[in-house]
Write a protein that holds these residues in place. Structure first.
Motif, PDB file in Angstrom:
ATOM      1  N   ASP A 719       0.857  -1.190   0.000  1.00 20.70           N
ATOM      2  CA  ASP A 719       0.000   0.000   0.000  1.00 20.70           C
ATOM      3  C   ASP A 719       0.889   1.234   0.000  1.00 20.70           C
ATOM      4  N   PHE A 720       0.541   2.169  -0.844  1.00 22.69           N
ATOM      5  CA  PHE A 720       1.268   3.438  -0.883  1.00 22.69           C
ATOM      6  C   PHE A 720       0.322   4.584  -0.587  1.00 22.69           C
ATOM      7  N   GLY A 721       0.827   5.602   0.057  1.00 18.00           N
ATOM      8  CA  GLY A 721       0.079   6.853   0.174  1.00 18.00           C
ATOM      9  C   GLY A 721       1.035   7.993  -0.148  1.00 18.00           C
ATOM     10  N   PHE A 722       0.593   8.873  -0.995  1.00 17.76           N
ATOM     11  CA  PHE A 722       1.440   9.997  -1.387  1.00 17.76           C
ATOM     12  C   PHE A 722       0.721  11.301  -1.067  1.00 17.76           C
ATOM     13  N   MET A 723       1.483  12.302  -0.873  1.00 16.51           N
ATOM     14  CA  MET A 723       0.953  13.659  -0.701  1.00 16.51           C
ATOM     15  C   MET A 723      -0.190  13.688   0.307  1.00 16.51           C
ATOM     16  N   ASN A 724       0.161  13.320   1.519  1.00 16.65           N
ATOM     17  CA  ASN A 724      -0.829  13.323   2.579  1.00 16.65           C
ATOM     18  C   ASN A 724      -2.045  12.456   2.228  1.00 16.65           C
ATOM     19  N   ASN A 725      -1.778  11.332   1.633  1.00 17.88           N
ATOM     20  CA  ASN A 725      -2.803  10.359   1.253  1.00 17.88           C
ATOM     21  C   ASN A 725      -3.812  10.876   0.232  1.00 17.88           C
ATOM     22  N   LYS A 726      -3.454  11.964  -0.436  1.00 20.50           N
ATOM     23  CA  LYS A 726      -4.341  12.408  -1.523  1.00 20.50           C
ATOM     24  C   LYS A 726      -4.290  11.401  -2.659  1.00 20.50           C
ATOM     25  N   LEU A 727      -3.118  10.825  -2.817  1.00 25.59           N
ATOM     26  CA  LEU A 727      -2.971   9.795  -3.845  1.00 25.59           C
ATOM     27  C   LEU A 727      -2.617   8.486  -3.135  1.00 25.59           C
ATOM     28  N   THR A 728      -3.466   7.508  -3.324  1.00 23.38           N
ATOM     29  CA  THR A 728      -3.171   6.205  -2.727  1.00 23.38           C
ATOM     30  C   THR A 728      -3.100   5.161  -3.816  1.00 23.38           C
ATOM     31  N   PHE A 729      -2.307   4.147  -3.537  1.00 22.36           N
ATOM     32  CA  PHE A 729      -2.108   3.106  -4.529  1.00 22.36           C
ATOM     33  C   PHE A 729      -1.858   1.797  -3.813  1.00 22.36           C
ATOM     34  N   THR A 730      -2.556   0.776  -4.246  1.00 24.61           N
ATOM     35  CA  THR A 730      -2.396  -0.538  -3.627  1.00 24.61           C
ATOM     36  C   THR A 730      -2.213  -1.565  -4.726  1.00 24.61           C
ATOM     37  N   VAL A 731      -1.296  -2.459  -4.487  1.00 28.34           N
ATOM     38  CA  VAL A 731      -1.151  -3.552  -5.454  1.00 28.34           C
ATOM     39  C   VAL A 731      -1.073  -4.860  -4.680  1.00 28.34           C
ATOM     40  N   ASP A 732      -1.763  -5.862  -5.200  1.00 29.42           N
ATOM     41  CA  ASP A 732      -1.752  -7.182  -4.580  1.00 29.42           C
ATOM     42  C   ASP A 732      -1.482  -8.228  -5.643  1.00 29.42           C
ATOM     43  N   TRP A 733      -0.625  -9.168  -5.288  1.00 30.95           N
ATOM     44  CA  TRP A 733      -0.421 -10.320  -6.157  1.00 30.95           C
ATOM     45  C   TRP A 733      -0.898 -11.537  -5.389  1.00 30.95           C
ATOM     46  N   PHE A 734      -1.569 -12.441  -6.071  1.00 31.08           N
ATOM     47  CA  PHE A 734      -1.996 -13.633  -5.339  1.00 31.08           C
ATOM     48  C   PHE A 734      -1.858 -14.874  -6.201  1.00 31.08           C
ATOM     49  N   LYS A 735      -1.776 -15.984  -5.507  1.00 29.22           N
ATOM     50  CA  LYS A 735      -1.804 -17.274  -6.169  1.00 29.22           C
ATOM     51  C   LYS A 735      -2.650 -18.183  -5.297  1.00 29.22           C
ATOM     52  N   LYS A 736      -3.681 -18.734  -5.907  1.00 29.58           N
ATOM     53  CA  LYS A 736      -4.657 -19.498  -5.148  1.00 29.58           C
ATOM     54  C   LYS A 736      -4.811 -20.849  -5.812  1.00 29.58           C
ATOM     55  N   LYS A 737      -4.607 -21.883  -5.042  1.00 28.70           N
ATOM     56  CA  LYS A 737      -4.737 -23.217  -5.616  1.00 28.70           C
ATOM     57  C   LYS A 737      -5.832 -23.965  -4.875  1.00 28.70           C
ATOM     58  N   THR A 738      -6.793 -24.452  -5.637  1.00 32.92           N
ATOM     59  CA  THR A 738      -7.851 -25.260  -5.038  1.00 32.92           C
ATOM     60  C   THR A 738      -7.436 -26.713  -5.156  1.00 32.92           C
ATOM     61  N   ASN A 739      -7.404 -27.380  -4.022  1.00 38.14           N
ATOM     62  CA  ASN A 739      -7.028 -28.790  -4.006  1.00 38.14           C
ATOM     63  C   ASN A 739      -8.250 -29.618  -3.637  1.00 38.14           C
ATOM     64  N   GLY A 740      -8.335 -30.766  -4.241  1.00 41.46           N
ATOM     65  CA  GLY A 740      -9.410 -31.683  -3.856  1.00 41.46           C
ATOM     66  C   GLY A 740     -10.767 -31.252  -4.343  1.00 41.46           C
ATOM     67  N   MET A 741     -10.816 -30.707  -5.558  1.00 39.89           N
ATOM     68  CA  MET A 741     -12.109 -30.400  -6.157  1.00 39.89           C
ATOM     69  C   MET A 741     -12.900 -31.686  -6.310  1.00 39.89           C
ATOM     70  N   LEU A 742     -14.184 -31.575  -6.066  1.00 37.56           N
ATOM     71  CA  LEU A 742     -15.008 -32.776  -6.122  1.00 37.56           C
ATOM     72  C   LEU A 742     -15.357 -33.131  -7.550  1.00 37.56           C
ATOM     73  N   MET A 743     -15.154 -34.380  -7.858  1.00 37.05           N
ATOM     74  CA  MET A 743     -15.448 -34.860  -9.196  1.00 37.05           C
ATOM     75  C   MET A 743     -15.684 -36.354  -9.065  1.00 37.05           C
ATOM     76  N   THR A 744     -16.443 -36.903  -9.987  1.00 38.76           N
ATOM     77  CA  THR A 744     -16.624 -38.343  -9.996  1.00 38.76           C
ATOM     78  C   THR A 744     -15.257 -39.005 -10.081  1.00 38.76           C
ATOM     79  N   MET A 745     -15.017 -39.964  -9.207  1.00 37.05           N
ATOM     80  CA  MET A 745     -13.684 -40.548  -9.143  1.00 37.05           C
ATOM     81  C   MET A 745     -13.400 -41.435 -10.350  1.00 37.05           C
TER      82      MET A 745
END
Lengths: 1047, 523
Positions: A719-745
């Motif tokens: 998270d960034f805040g510039f100029m007394n928080n007049k300008l804010t900027f946020t960046v997020d990176w994510f990686k999400k893995k779903t394990n064990g999804m249900l499916m007919t075996m």
């Protein structure tokens, strides 16, 4: 309201009587000049010496001039001033505290110490988008949240995916409204009752909801009263909606030319002697669309607060007519909502002792009544929108001459003597298109058919008591209940509507459902700062049960259509003409324990750990309980000494990291066990007299190991805040893995039974999200720009079945399966052939050969599509079908622009997607007589005429297999809402005891920039069909006028 | 102040109460409509329900679990020299077309037999397990139910063994990881035949059922199944026993040949004195439908194998009697022409399409059609779609023809006995007498003596279109010489049968899901 004011007056008078003797006299007002009643004014360092402001905001403190005094009131910024006789104190509303707090589930957290990835949408943001439902509300406002409207049908739900499609199964997020999970009927909330929506995106924030958080959690908090003033608001808006676009289809002359050409190319005789005699013909879209369909909204809220009671009351009424069939009462939505939110302080002895010293009770009561009715949407089999595009422009909607009427009546009376009766609309007899059009009937006839109106009542109540046990230690106990009643009533009339809808017997039916959910939670909270150490602990228990009941009946032979009810029909059970059903639905229960520890040192280093243990009735015997941990870290770099000097331009820099595991318990019921199943019967008995003998058997093979689907997610954010928080900027990176999804075996079929479901699949989503905001002023004008963008990449790692593939959506008429799952690909994708232009001549056809010299496309002729032999085996077959696009956007973005100058305010909200495709399945390839998009006119008619669209041949499926010819760029940029308001100066409105009157004009969906030629690039009808256009009900363009009135 | 404390403590007490009242029971939810099997199958009445479900797969073959159309006659006769697959075109039910030409692959296999039979095995195993849970059954009750279940299971295993040979085998249903040992065909035979012997010796199989229960398995059915398996295995050690079973049926006096061969195939001929076992199909209230293909009711095989596009000639005796079908499973003209003159079975077996059909009016006559002259094309006359054959059904008309499928007829008992007698060096004239009973009924003269080939020839003509021929050719070692492309005078068959064709391949999904499973040789 009156009572509390009176009470305060009394109190103030009592106080002032005591303190009047001598001292400093002054007044306290808010920024609007309204007196602040009950504010505390005390001498600094001597809190026993003080006073409370009276009804007019006056106070009198016994101090000498120049003594520092402290003026405080909840909801306002505390001020310290030197006492001056006759001083005027203006308290500023403490907006900072409201904005800087984030709801995190079982508590709130200062934004500065948040370590997880949470998107917050405030009431102000929502005001700008005028949503009808809370699920629609998030569109374009939160990075990482993809909202796709299912249709423009009034009241239609949206498809919401937080950080991508988490599973091939149910990927809906969990909704928690004021602490209560809401599973159905999300539209019971009036969006303007919402104070904020927080989306818990990463696993660390979701982990507090454990087994239900894998697809994200959406926390909705409704409004409360604000201290000090009673606020009465009335909002009204009236809008007019129309389709913003008509599809560009062939006119009657072009249609006749194309039909003739198709027939001639197929070696048949042309149908129309003189195509030019038909001129423009009928525009069926004009016939269908209900332009200027009204939409109206009324809201009344009364709110206020004192130290002892805080209340927010609201009533809402919303009614909307659909742009397809709304004028026939076939696509309409009406909602009434009532809400009362109360916070009561039962006692507060926190000043006199530090144990068991404060008890608060929170109550939320809400009720909603919805009536809705809808037409079929996105339906390739005769959906109304599809019909309007497909019917021949040569056909006429009404029979204009007696001869035409007689001809039609004679034919149908003869063919369907028992069912046909002429139908009329506005005194004109409807023309029936006939058998050539299969499911495409006269849309007016379809709209005149009786429909299936739905109704619902929903009550949701929360009661919670919070007891302060010790300094910083609180105990909160809550009980919530959600009672829903919903159903629908339908009937059918004997009639001939179209070849595929001939109602031979009348029937009536009704169905009523009821559902009840209760939840009990007990939470212990500890919050304390020791020097630079701040610690926050939450320990809790939660249990809920969801149960329901369903009852319904149907019966043939309505006695008289004026009473279209089961009770008023004549069918007998003995003839199988009367049916009924009733019974409870499967219960869902859950029992959970959870805890969260947050610690920060000097707001520099933050660490948070969460764990939840859920037991669910849906979980298998071997996995009854699941444990879902998470962990997150944060570093406020800005609070380090070495960065102090950058304060003038950089004033916030926070680095966050989180990891966690969440579950998805939407796995169905009883999949872990084996229950009985009926219906595998056999007939015993001698020839001709066999009797079916009822049987039961084990329903399947149980998998006692079955468990929740689990997602594991990493998030890294800055998270960034510039100029007394007049300008804010946020960046997020994510990686999400779903394990064990249900499916007919993938077990061998020799088990002799339908195969069990197992946790066998894996899916991965990763992405990056940006949020930025900039506030600036130019002279008197204030501006704000806020935007967000998110990039998402989805990949099915393992489907988990035998083949690693599955096919889904289907298009009639030789097109076949068009969507598919395949390991290693995005899920799902459009599945079809790649094309490589058009064979311009025989030479090209004959030179398209395989290694053995054989023709790759032996059926091709000049003008035919050249399909790419993707697998290079020298022939074109299903194995060459490949990924030709998908409906999930790579990029989703939203942009809000606000400006205010004097009394004027202006708002624009843009929203869009990029990198998604649309599969245009609106043409029924098997119905030769259907009309066409005008781009078909650019077909190949000879060498060099087109290298994209093939020769037009009647009943040709060779060129119209599932291919990239159907796939279009579905990216769009839409001016979702634009609003211009003017607030009448208060010196005028004050005279009418009006504190604020704002008038505005607004437009929704004013502009949409897209390359897609269809009605709407935003297409979703559930399941895997994202981006598949079977004839979507478009979102309307709405012009609105409205007013906001405050007293 | 005091009161506040009381409030506070009361609230705490309430909270504690609600917290502790939630236990594991709370998470145990029961289905509102169905029952856990362990609780349900403890009473005789309920276990009988489960037994009925083990019968159900018998009537699935003609449809198959996934519309495979693997009726027991169609799916085996097409591999013989007495039936073509036909249908609409050479891709219509491709597994049938491929099986006809000995070209099936693990991916294009006949799978209906596999899936249906294993369903039957699984259900039978369940019934046997449930009997152990029963609380209100006498030992006789238990044996009665168990014997039926075991006999059904043997019937299903017999099919799996004949069609696929080396198969996964289990008497107790599979649990995770849901795989089991694969047995060789000989091992399968040994297991099943021993089980059959045990059922016959120690079970309480009924000789016959009352009218309401006709269709259940019986001791005579067990004898026929035993004999069929012994003969298919060429298991000399059991010939005597099998012959004994056959002779006990003959001497019981309960069975006999109908005097008119054509009567066997009428509704009145169902469960007649000639019938030892049939799969029941009925049309009245028949509920089979396209979305309920496994429902109880009639047969779809009748429509499937009816004459495609059939329109009777004006004035033909079959006008208004025989309906059109989808044209599968025609009998080659050569086979019909092989009947001796005067054989009453010839016209019953082959329905001459061009003798009765209106060549002018008939349009889509299906694949493999040549010229439209009588004597050229025959569909199976034993199972014709007759007008009204599906009357009274509540499901799909095409799926509810009332023709029972004849599994074992008394004429087979006689021919089995004759053959076993020869094989065991028994009374040759008695053997000829058995064969002559069958011949005489067909209007043919007696033979003085019979040899193996005579019996095989008799079986061919007696059972043509009933799903016996292919197995006879295989077990007698004649398959390789008879099932040659050259012997198909219409030239549709282009490949010769060879020994690996004795077994169909194991369907591919099983090979993929069970790494220990070995594909049959040659695939």
């Amino acid at each position: 309201m009156k009572k509390s004011r009176y009470l305060w007056l009394l109190l103030a008078l009592m106080v002032s009587m005591v303190t009047r003797a001598q001292g400093i006299l002054g007044t306290v007002t808010d920024e609007n000049g309204e007196p602040v009643i009950g504010a505390s004014v005390v001498e600094k360092g001597n809190p026993q010496n003080g006073s409370i402001t009276d009804f007019d905001g006056n106070f009198n403190v016994k101090v000498s001039e120049g003594t520092p005094i402290i003026i405080s009131y909840i909801g306002f910024v505390t001020q310290e001033m030197k006492a001056v006789r006759g001083m005027k104190v203006v308290l500023k509303e403490d907006t900072q505290t409201l904005q800087d707090v984030v709801v995190i589930g079982y508590g709130v957290q200062k934004k500065s110490v948040v370590t997880a990835s949470i998107a917050k949408v405030s009431a102000d943001d929502l005001d700008g988008t005028a949503p009808v439902r809370m699920d629609n509300a998030l569109k374009g406002l939160a990075a990482g949240v993809n909202v796709t409207s299912s249709s423009g049908q009034p009241g239609a739900a949206s498809r919401i995916r937080v950080r991508g499609v988490g599973t091939i199964n149910n990927s809906n997020p969990l909704y928690i409204v004021d602490g209560m999970p809401i599973e159905g009927g999300l539209d019971y909330i009036n969006p303007s009752d919402i104070e904020s929506i927080e989306v818990l995106k990463d696993a660390a924030s979701g982990a507090i909801y454990g087994a239900r958080a894998a697809n994200g959690v959406i926390l909705v908090t409704t409004k409360k009263g604000k201290l000090g003033k009673v606020s009465v608001n009335y909002n009204f808006s009236q809008g007019w909606q129309s389709a913003w676009k008509h599809r560009d289809v062939l006119n009657a002359t072009e249609y006749a030319i194309m039909r003739n050409e198709a027939l001639v190319n197929a070696g048949q005789a042309p149908l129309y002697a003189d195509p030019y005699q038909y001129g423009e013909g009928t525009d069926w879209q004009d016939i269908l669309f209900n332009d200027n369909a009204p939409v109206q909204n009324h809201e009344l809220t009364i709110s206020g607060a004192s130290e002892k009671i805080n209340y927010f009351l609201s009533a809402g009424y919303y009614t909307q007519e659909g742009i397809v069939g709304g004028n026939f009462d076939r696509s309409n939505y009406t909602r009434m909502t009532l809400r009362g939110n109360f916070n009561l302080n039962i006692f507060d002895d926190s000043k006199s002792r530090n144990w068991l010293n404060k008890l608060d009770i929170d109550v939320n009561l809400s009720y909603a009544r919805v009536k809705s009715i809808g037409v079929g949407v996105n339906d390739q089999y005769g959906g109304l929108v599809t019909t309007a595009v497909a019917l021949s422009p040569i056909l006429k909607p009404y029979l204009e001459t007696e001869a035409e009427q007689k001809a039609q009546d004679d034919y149908y009376y003869k063919m369907y003597p028992d069912y046909y009766t002429p139908m009329f609309y506005e005194g004109k007899q409807l023309a029936l298109p006939g058998v050539d059009y299969n499911e495409f009937g006269n849309p007016i006839a379809d709209l005149l058919a009786p429909a299936l109106p739905g109704w619902s009542h929903k009550f949701v109540t929360n009661f919670a008591a919070t007891l302060q046990l010790w300094d910083g230690l609180k105990f909160r106990s809550s009980y919530s209940a959600d009672l829903s009643f919903w159903g629908n009533d339908w009937y059918s009339k004997v009639a001939y509507y179209k070849p595929t809808n001939i109602v031979q017997r009348s029937s009536a039916g009704s169905e009523a459902d009821r559902g009840q959910v209760w939840q009990i939670e007990n939470i212990l909270m500890y919050d304390k700062t020791f020097g630079a150490h701040t610690i926050n602990v939450v320990l809790g228990q939660s249990a809920f049960e969801n149960s329901g009941f369903n009852v319904g009946a149907s019966r043939y032979n309505i006695n008289d259509y004026s009473k279209p009810w089961v009770n008023a029909s004549l069918g007998l059970a003995a003839d199988g003409d009367r049916d009924g059903w009733a019974g409870p639905t499967t219960k869902h229960t859950m029992s959970s324990l959870f805890g969260r520890l947050s610690y920060n040192f000097d707001e520099r280093y933050m660490v948070q750990a969460t764990v939840r243990r859920d037991g669910s009735s849906r979980f298998g015997t071997n996995n009854k309980y699941g444990v879902f941990p998470s962990f997150s870290l944060g570093w406020n770099v800005m609070n380090e000494k070495f960065l102090k000097q950058t304060n003038d331009w950089l004033n916030n820099l926070k680095v966050r990291f989180s990891w966690g595991k969440n579950g998805n318990d939407n796995i169905g019921d009883f999949r872990y066990t084996v229950l009985t199943q009926g219906g595998n019967n056999y007939g015993f008995g001698r020839g001709g007299a066999e009797q079916e003998i009822v049987s039961t058997k084990a329903a399947g093979i149980g998998n006692p190991d079955i468990r929740w689907e689990e997602s594991e997610q990493f998030d890294f954010g800055i998270d960034f805040g510039f100029m007394n928080n007049k300008l804010t900027f946020t960046v997020d990176w994510f990686k999400k893995k779903t394990n064990g999804m249900l499916m007919t075996m993938a077990i061998p079929s020799y088990v002799g039974e339908s195969k069990p479901i197992g946790n066998v699949g894996d899916m991965e989503n990763s992405g990056i999200e940006f949020e930025a905001a900039y506030k600036f002023n130019i002279a008197d004008a204030k501006f704000q720009i806020k935007g967000n963008a998110s990039y998402l990449k989805n990949k099915l790692i393992k489907l988990g079945n035998d083949t690693g593939t599955a096919t889904y959506d289907w298009v009639q008429g030789g097109v076949g399966n068009i969507s598919r799952a395949e390991n290693g690909q995005p899920w799902p994708f459009f599945w079809g052939y790649k094309t490589d232009g058009i064979f311009q001549n025989w030479n090209e056809v004959n030179s398209y050969t395989n290694a053995e010299g054989g023709l790759i496309q032996p059926n091709a002729r000049p003008g035919y599509v050249r399909y790419v032999d993707v697998n290079g085996d020298g022939k074109i077959n299903d194995d060459d079908k490949t990924n030709i696009g998908n409906g999930t956007p790579d990029w989703t973005f939203g942009l809000t622009f606000n400006a205010a100058w004097k009394g004027f305010d202006f708002m624009m909200f843009w929203q869009g997607t990029a990198g998604n495709e649309v599969f245009d399945a609106t043409r029924r390839v098997d119905i030769a007589s259907s009309n066409l998009a005008s781009w078909y006119f650019g077909r190949w008619t000879g060498e060099g005429t087109s290298n994209k669209y093939p020769i037009w041949v009647n009943n040709d499926t060779e060129n119209w297999k599932s291919s990239d010819l159907y796939v279009h760029d579905g990216s769009y940029l839409r001016l979702k809402n634009i609003e211009l308001g003017y607030t009448i100066p208060d010196f005028i409105t004050k005279k009418a005891f009006i504190s604020r009157l704002r008038l505005y004009v607004a437009a929704e969906n004013l502009f949409t920039f897209t390359k897609y030629w269809g009605f709407d690039p935003e297409i979703s009808s559930g399941g895997t069909s994202l981006g598949i256009d079977y004839g979507v009900y478009p979102q309307p363009r709405t012009f609105r006028v409205g007013l906001n009135l405050s007293f | 102040m005091k009161r506040n404390k009381i409030y506070a403590i009361g609230l705490l007490a309430l909270a504690t109460l609600t917290t502790t009242s939630c236990s594991d029971d709370f998470l145990e939810v029961t289905s509102p409509s169905d029952f856990p099997i362990e609780e349900y199958y403890t009473k005789k009445e309920k276990i009988e329900e489960a037994l009925v479900s083990a019968y159900a797969p018998l009537h699935w073959f003609d449809y198959g679990t996934t519309s495979n159309y693997n009726a027991l006659n169609l799916s085996s006769d097409i591999m013989s020299d007495d039936m073509y697959p036909n249908g609409g075109n050479d891709a219509d039910c491709p597994y049938l077309q491929l099986a006809f030409n000995y070209s099936v692959t693990p991916l294009t296999d006949i799978t209906g037999i596999w899936l249906d039979s294993y369903s039957g095995v699984k259900r039978a195993n369940d019934v046997i397990k449930y009997v152990g849970w029963a609380t209100d059954m006498s030992e006789t009750d238990k044996s009665n139910v168990t014997s039926q279940a075991r006999l059904l299971r043997a019937f299903y295993y017999n099919l799996l063994w004949k069609y696929y040979g080396n198969i996964p085998f289990f008497f107790e249903n599979l649990e995770a990881p849901y795989t089991t040992e694969q047995l060789s065909a000989d091992e399968v035979y040994a297991k099943v035949i021993e089980d059959l012997e045990d059922i016959i010796d120690h079970g309480v199989l009924k000789d016959e059922w009352d009218d309401a229960n006709i269709g259940r398995v019986t001791k005579p059915m067990a004898y026929m199944l035993f004999t069929e398996m012994v003969m298919y295995q060429n298991d000399q050690s059991r010939y005597t026993k099998a012959l004994g079973y056959m002779q006990s049926l003959i001497s019981s006096g309960k069975f006999g040949l109908l005097s008119n061969y054509a009567d066997i195939w009428t509704e009145a001929g169902e469960w007649s004195k000639e019938s030892i076992f049939e799969i029941n199909y009925y049309s009245v209230n028949g509920g089979r439908a396209w979305d309920n293909g496994l429902g109880a009711g009639g047969s779809v095989n009748i429509r499937l194998c009816g004459p495609r596009g059939f329109i009777a000639k004006k004035g033909d005796p079959y006008e208004g009697v025989v309906e059109a079908g989808w044209g599968f499973g025609y009998i080659p003209p050569k086979s019909i022409h092989s009947f001796e003159d005067g054989d009453a079975r010839k016209d019953v077996t082959g329905f001459d399409i061009w003798e009765h059909g209106d060549a002018e009016a008939m349009q889509d006559c299906g694949w493999m059609f040549r010229d439209k002259t009588p004597g050229n094309y025959y569909c199976n006359g034993k199972y014709l779609p007759l007008a009204g054959g599906n009357a009274g059904c509540t499901g799909a008309g095409d799926m509810n023809f009332n023709n029972n499928f004849r599994v074992y007829r008394y004429s087979e008992t006689l021919l089995n006995a004759a053959e076993l007698m020869l094989k065991t060096g028994g009374n040759a004239s008695q053997a000829a007498e058995y064969v002559n009973q069958v011949r005489n009924r067909a209007g043919l003269a007696s033979l003085n003596s019979v040899d193996q080939d005579d019996i095989l020839n008799e079986r061919r003509h007696e059972f043509m279109g009933e799903g016996k021929r292919y197995w006879d050719l295989v077990r007698t070692g004649n398959a390789a010489s008879v099932l040659k492309a050259a012997n198909d005078d219409l030239g549709f068959r282009t490949k010769d049968w060879d020994s690996h064709n004795k077994y169909l391949p194991i369907p591919q999904d099983n090979i993929e899901a069970d790494p220990n499973l070995k594909q049959n040789p040659g695939y």
